[in-house]
Design a protein around this motif. Structure first.
Motif, mmCIF file in Angstrom:
data_model
loop_
_atom_site.group_PDB
_atom_site.id
_atom_site.type_symbol
_atom_site.label_atom_id
_atom_site.label_comp_id
_atom_site.label_asym_id
_atom_site.label_seq_id
_atom_site.Cartn_x
_atom_site.Cartn_y
_atom_site.Cartn_z
ATOM 1 N N HIS A 63 33.397 37.290 44.950
ATOM 2 C CA HIS A 63 33.538 36.765 43.589
ATOM 3 C C HIS A 63 34.496 37.648 42.791
ATOM 4 N N LEU A 64 34.373 38.959 42.926
ATOM 5 C CA LEU A 64 35.263 39.890 42.237
ATOM 6 C C LEU A 64 36.718 39.650 42.648
ATOM 7 N N VAL A 65 36.963 39.577 43.945
ATOM 8 C CA VAL A 65 38.324 39.364 44.437
ATOM 9 C C VAL A 65 38.898 38.061 43.876
ATOM 10 N N ASP A 66 38.113 37.019 43.897
ATOM 11 C CA ASP A 66 38.588 35.719 43.421
ATOM 12 C C ASP A 66 38.865 35.740 41.913
ATOM 13 N N ARG A 67 37.975 36.344 41.139
ATOM 14 C CA ARG A 67 38.144 36.368 39.688
ATOM 15 C C ARG A 67 39.362 37.185 39.287
ATOM 16 N N LEU A 68 39.589 38.311 39.937
ATOM 17 C CA LEU A 68 40.754 39.134 39.608
ATOM 18 C C LEU A 68 42.046 38.401 39.943
ATOM 19 N N ALA A 69 42.046 37.712 41.076
ATOM 20 C CA ALA A 69 43.236 36.949 41.445
ATOM 21 C C ALA A 69 43.506 35.841 40.432
ATOM 22 N N ALA A 70 42.455 35.156 40.016
ATOM 23 C CA ALA A 70 42.617 34.072 39.047
ATOM 24 C C ALA A 70 43.123 34.591 37.704
ATOM 25 N N ALA A 71 42.726 35.820 37.352
ATOM 26 C CA ALA A 71 43.160 36.432 36.094
ATOM 27 C C ALA A 71 44.501 37.136 36.228
ATOM 28 N N ASP A 72 45.061 37.155 37.434
ATOM 29 C CA ASP A 72 46.336 37.817 37.711
ATOM 30 C C ASP A 72 46.281 39.298 37.354
ATOM 31 N N LEU A 73 45.168 39.928 37.719
ATOM 32 C CA LEU A 73 44.992 41.360 37.492
ATOM 33 C C LEU A 73 45.109 42.112 38.811
ATOM 34 N N THR A 74 45.938 43.134 38.827
ATOM 35 C CA THR A 74 46.144 43.974 39.996
ATOM 36 C C THR A 74 45.270 45.215 39.891
ATOM 37 N N VAL A 75 44.574 45.560 40.958
ATOM 38 C CA VAL A 75 43.732 46.763 40.973
ATOM 39 C C VAL A 75 44.608 47.970 41.309
ATOM 40 N N THR A 76 44.541 48.990 40.461
ATOM 41 C CA THR A 76 45.348 50.189 40.675
ATOM 42 C C THR A 76 44.595 51.282 41.416
ATOM 43 N N CYS A 77 43.283 51.335 41.246
ATOM 44 C CA CYS A 77 42.489 52.423 41.821
ATOM 45 C C CYS A 77 41.025 52.014 41.784
ATOM 46 N N VAL A 78 40.246 52.491 42.758
ATOM 47 C CA VAL A 78 38.791 52.337 42.731
ATOM 48 C C VAL A 78 38.186 53.714 42.503
ATOM 49 N N ASP A 79 37.397 53.850 41.459
ATOM 50 C CA ASP A 79 36.772 55.127 41.125
ATOM 51 C C ASP A 79 35.449 55.241 41.873
ATOM 52 N N PHE B 81 44.416 53.547 46.441
ATOM 53 C CA PHE B 81 43.928 54.732 45.730
ATOM 54 C C PHE B 81 42.413 54.697 45.516
ATOM 55 N N ILE B 82 41.762 55.829 45.836
ATOM 56 C CA ILE B 82 40.331 56.017 45.596
ATOM 57 C C ILE B 82 40.138 57.333 44.855
ATOM 58 N N ARG B 83 39.526 57.276 43.683
ATOM 59 C CA ARG B 83 39.256 58.492 42.919
ATOM 60 C C ARG B 83 38.068 59.250 43.532
#
Length: 297
Positions: free
Chosen positions: A66-82, A117-119
């Motif tokens: 669900h997270l992957v799909d929602r971010l794609a639909a919002a056109d948001l790119t993930v820069t890092c996972v903390d 990237f992983i913090r």
């Protein structure tokens, strides 16, 4: 609001090679709040820590999809996972397998999110001698870096909790001893107030190794820190960003306001809503960044 190729609201001046971002759960616990905040800013980038109250590695498969799909639909790119790897809640005497398991899960999930990237941090002490603490940190971080490199990931050590959290010499030693392209630094402009050091003073020694930046600002002491808009505190935010630009930094500047929402402290301050406060913080950073960009015209 229109968004240009840098992922920033149209009309916002940025120095070349810089993009703006924010840690989503600082706007709110829910994915809806996080997407609303970043989409309203028009930045096109999000940094992930907790989603709907769960760390990225703890989401069940359905929630992660669900997270992957929602971010794609919002056109948001993930820069890092903390991640929580080696952080303030996992002392050096803790079970190392917990960190290895989290890294293994993120090794599968980060490619789906589109980030390498992983913090991480470097383990608070828990009764060990200074030398034993150092040796165990270097051993663990070396093993983590090997596993990260095999997975095509990069661990970003933050100047926060742990053996190498507050001293530039230790950060450089950590990098030298681990000696891996899978370990670089995350510079948080505002962590010095909470941990009783001057973050800006780290930069002359660590700037070439900084691959990601967190932006917060504060006044006060470790026992009584007060967070505020970037540039309004004593953390030398503008000076830090200018220094990084002068050293050739390109990449992400990611806000971590700590004003209304501090997920790691289970804090939600009454007053202006988290999303609204997050957006205000982002606009304040845009004004500061536009000034820096103007200096380089």
């Amino acid at each position: 609001m229109s968004v240009d190729a840098t992922g920033t609201s149209a009309g916002t001046a940025l120095p070349p090679g810089i993009a703006l971002c924010g840690i989503g759960d600082e706007a709110g616990a829910s994915l809806d709040e996080q997407i609303t905040a970043l989409s309203t800013l028009g930045w096109g980038h999000i940094e992930l820590r907790n989603v709907d109250g769960a760390a990225v590695a703890d989401l069940d498969d359905a929630a992660f999809e669900h997270l992957v799909d929602r971010l794609a639909a919002a056109d948001l790119t993930v820069t890092c996972v903390d991640s929580r790897i080696a952080n303030w809640g996992r002392p050096i005497t803790g079970d190392f397998e917990v960190d290895l398991r989290e890294l293994d899960i993120l090794a599968e999930r980060c490619p789906r999110l589109g980030t390498r990237f992983i913090r991480v941090m470097s383990y608070p002490n828990d009764g060990l001698s200074e030398e034993s603490w150092r040796q165990e940190v270097l051993t663990r971080m070396g093993k983590l870096a090997v596993r990260a490199e095999e997975a095509g990931l990069v661990l970003l050590h933050e100047n926060c909790a742990g053996w190498a959290g507050t001293e530039a010499a230790r950060m450089r030693e950590l990098l030298d001893e681990v000696d891996s392209p899978a370990l670089r630094l995350l510079f948080d402009v505002g962590n010095g107030v909470a941990y009783d050091y001057e973050a800006y003073d780290l930069l002359p020694e660590i700037a070439p190794y900084v691959a990601h930046v967190h932006i917060k600002d504060a006044i006060g002491t470790p026992d009584d820190a007060h967070y505020m808009l970037p540039g309004d505190g004593r953390c030398r935010v503008e000076d830090s960003l200018r220094f990084l630009l002068d050293q050739g930094y390109t990449g992400i500047w990611s806000i971590e306001p700590h004003i209304n929402v501090r997920p790691h402290e289970s804090l939600a301050v009454e007053g202006k809503g988290g999303v609204e406060a997050f957006i205000d913080y982002g606009r304040a950073l845009e004004r500061l960044v536009a000034k820096l960009a103007g200096e380089r015209v």
